[in-house]
Write an enzyme that holds these catalytic residues in place. Sequence first.
Site, PDB file in Angstrom:
ATOM      1  N   HIS A   1       0.865  -1.195   0.000  1.00  0.00           N
ATOM      2  CA  HIS A   1       0.000   0.000   0.000  1.00  0.00           C
ATOM      3  C   HIS A   1       0.895   1.236   0.000  1.00  0.00           C
ATOM      4  O   HIS A   1       0.862   2.065   0.908  1.00  0.00           O
ATOM      5  CB  HIS A   1      -0.957  -0.015   1.200  1.00  0.00           C
ATOM      6  CG  HIS A   1      -2.042  -1.039   1.057  1.00  0.00           C
ATOM      7  ND1 HIS A   1      -3.207  -0.790   0.370  1.00  0.00           N
ATOM      8  CD2 HIS A   1      -2.117  -2.317   1.473  1.00  0.00           C
ATOM      9  CE1 HIS A   1      -3.964  -1.888   0.382  1.00  0.00           C
ATOM     10  NE2 HIS A   1      -3.318  -2.829   1.047  1.00  0.00           N
TER      11      HIS A   1
ATOM     12  N   HIS B   1       0.836  -8.438  -1.316  1.00  0.00           N
ATOM     13  CA  HIS B   1       0.142  -8.636  -2.599  1.00  0.00           C
ATOM     14  C   HIS B   1       0.746  -7.839  -3.760  1.00  0.00           C
ATOM     15  O   HIS B   1       0.258  -6.799  -4.154  1.00  0.00           O
ATOM     16  CB  HIS B   1      -1.369  -8.433  -2.490  1.00  0.00           C
ATOM     17  CG  HIS B   1      -1.843  -7.219  -1.739  1.00  0.00           C
ATOM     18  ND1 HIS B   1      -1.387  -5.939  -1.985  1.00  0.00           N
ATOM     19  CD2 HIS B   1      -2.773  -7.112  -0.753  1.00  0.00           C
ATOM     20  CE1 HIS B   1      -2.015  -5.094  -1.186  1.00  0.00           C
ATOM     21  NE2 HIS B   1      -2.843  -5.769  -0.431  1.00  0.00           N
TER      22      HIS B   1
ATOM     23  N   ASN C   1      -0.587  -5.176  -6.548  1.00  0.00           N
ATOM     24  CA  ASN C   1      -1.778  -4.518  -6.033  1.00  0.00           C
ATOM     25  C   ASN C   1      -1.386  -3.456  -5.000  1.00  0.00           C
ATOM     26  O   ASN C   1      -0.569  -3.707  -4.117  1.00  0.00           O
ATOM     27  CB  ASN C   1      -2.727  -5.536  -5.391  1.00  0.00           C
ATOM     28  CG  ASN C   1      -3.385  -6.434  -6.447  1.00  0.00           C
ATOM     29  OD1 ASN C   1      -4.350  -6.055  -7.083  1.00  0.00           O
ATOM     30  ND2 ASN C   1      -2.810  -7.615  -6.639  1.00  0.00           N
ATOM     31  N   ALA C   2      -1.987  -2.256  -5.120  1.00  0.00           N
ATOM     32  CA  ALA C   2      -1.764  -1.150  -4.182  1.00  0.00           C
ATOM     33  C   ALA C   2      -0.294  -0.713  -4.116  1.00  0.00           C
ATOM     34  O   ALA C   2       0.268  -0.485  -3.053  1.00  0.00           O
ATOM     35  CB  ALA C   2      -2.290  -1.501  -2.785  1.00  0.00           C
TER      36      ALA C   2
ATOM     37  N   GLY D   1      -7.218 -15.364  -9.828  1.00  0.00           N
ATOM     38  CA  GLY D   1      -7.705 -15.121 -11.177  1.00  0.00           C
ATOM     39  C   GLY D   1      -8.357 -13.760 -11.344  1.00  0.00           C
ATOM     40  O   GLY D   1      -8.843 -13.425 -12.421  1.00  0.00           O
TER      41      GLY D   1
ATOM     42  N   HIS E   1      -7.265 -10.678  -8.914  1.00  0.00           N
ATOM     43  CA  HIS E   1      -6.368  -9.617  -8.452  1.00  0.00           C
ATOM     44  C   HIS E   1      -5.162  -9.404  -9.363  1.00  0.00           C
ATOM     45  O   HIS E   1      -4.597  -8.323  -9.381  1.00  0.00           O
ATOM     46  CB  HIS E   1      -5.877  -9.912  -7.023  1.00  0.00           C
ATOM     47  CG  HIS E   1      -6.827  -9.456  -5.968  1.00  0.00           C
ATOM     48  ND1 HIS E   1      -7.973 -10.146  -5.670  1.00  0.00           N
ATOM     49  CD2 HIS E   1      -6.805  -8.375  -5.154  1.00  0.00           C
ATOM     50  CE1 HIS E   1      -8.609  -9.510  -4.694  1.00  0.00           C
ATOM     51  NE2 HIS E   1      -7.926  -8.436  -4.367  1.00  0.00           N
TER      52      HIS E   1
ATOM     53  N   ASP F   1      -5.632 -13.496   1.059  1.00  0.00           N
ATOM     54  CA  ASP F   1      -6.181 -12.169   1.334  1.00  0.00           C
ATOM     55  C   ASP F   1      -7.703 -12.285   1.481  1.00  0.00           C
ATOM     56  O   ASP F   1      -8.455 -11.392   1.085  1.00  0.00           O
ATOM     57  CB  ASP F   1      -5.808 -11.160   0.235  1.00  0.00           C
ATOM     58  CG  ASP F   1      -5.970  -9.706   0.702  1.00  0.00           C
ATOM     59  OD1 ASP F   1      -6.112  -9.474   1.912  1.00  0.00           O
ATOM     60  OD2 ASP F   1      -5.992  -8.813  -0.163  1.00  0.00           O
TER      61      ASP F   1
END
Length: 404
Positions: free
Chosen positions: A211, A232, A235-236, A270, A272, A294
């Site tokens: 993040h 992750h 992502n972010a 499938g 994210h 997550d």
Amino acid sequence: MPTNKSVSKAPITQFVNCRILRDHKLQREDLWVREGRILDPEKLFFDEEGYADQRVDCEGLIIAPGFIDVQINGGYGIDFSQATSNVRGGVALVAKKILEHGVTSFLPTLVTSPPNIYHKVLAEVKVHSGGVEGAGVLGCHLEGPFISLEKKGAHPEQYLRSFQSGGMLDLIETYGTLDNVAMVTLAPELPNSETVIRELAQRGITVSLGHSVANLSQAEEAVQNGASFITHLFNAMLPFHHRDPGIVGLLTSDQVPQDRTVFYGMIADGIHTNSAALRIAHRAHPTGLVLVTDAITAMGLPPGRHTLGQQVIEIQGLHAYVAGTKTLSGSIATMDMCVRHFKQASGCSVEQALEAASLHPAQLLGISHCKGTLDYGADADLVLLDDALNVRATYIAGQEVWRK
């Protein structure tokens, strides 16, 4: 069976007719277990002259180390970021349910929340071993609130924090305690993060970058200070750019100390992460990939509205969105589903898919001497799977805790 030469009178279980994952490959060997640990059969036969009390016919199934989920926000109607009247009961319910997905240990994960939530929840969630009652808790993963406003994702803006008091003081004020905390996700570009990363790493707490709008040099400095995980991947965080690849660049950075591995979490649901991005990450740095679910409250529940921390989440098919938006908010995938999707999407071997959910998270947490492997002396946390990687049975400390 114990003999006069036995070092223990405890019964011995022999798993036969199986393929076991050891030394990065599936091998047709029996697996021997006593007192919750994996035995060396040579020592058993030659030194103790012992043999099995109980045989388990695995009917050709694969035996892999039990799966470890280092990022799971809840499931089955339970949200770990809610200070309910029965926090322990909620954790216990999820711990019990995830056994059927091959998970034998996990980190209950709290998303960005106000301090009073951390103070209440962290006082209730203790590290403990798993068993018939559920998967073991290895500690909590605190994802936020020390993250980037720009990359907050589904985290509520009003509770984000920075390191104003110079670092650790802010952490203690926010969380109340670091007892039973195994991992903290933070944004390394926040001022004063260096001292926090160093202090957490010295305490044996895994520091994860996520993040965040950090550039590559900020991410590399964080790793040099002790960070070892990426929350992750893709992502972010800033998208990969060829002139400054950002946090993603850590996968091939030459500034990572020689004796260190940077691990990275992938939500292989499938949704994210596009399969091509998953393949790029895996081919660039296969030994660092850690599968995470997550998963949120709605894992195991029907479509509709549910909570995640302080937010309302809407489930549409396999997608979980912050209600009224198209912002993804965690997944409703289970770990075995992620293992199957990862293998299919990446084209990796069965062994690699299984190790991404077992060996790699154990190495990340520094517990691969006892978890994540089937080496002699390791805990007998096992998952039995068919060739399509469907879970057929789960064992913790050599004891069957779930069977299909």
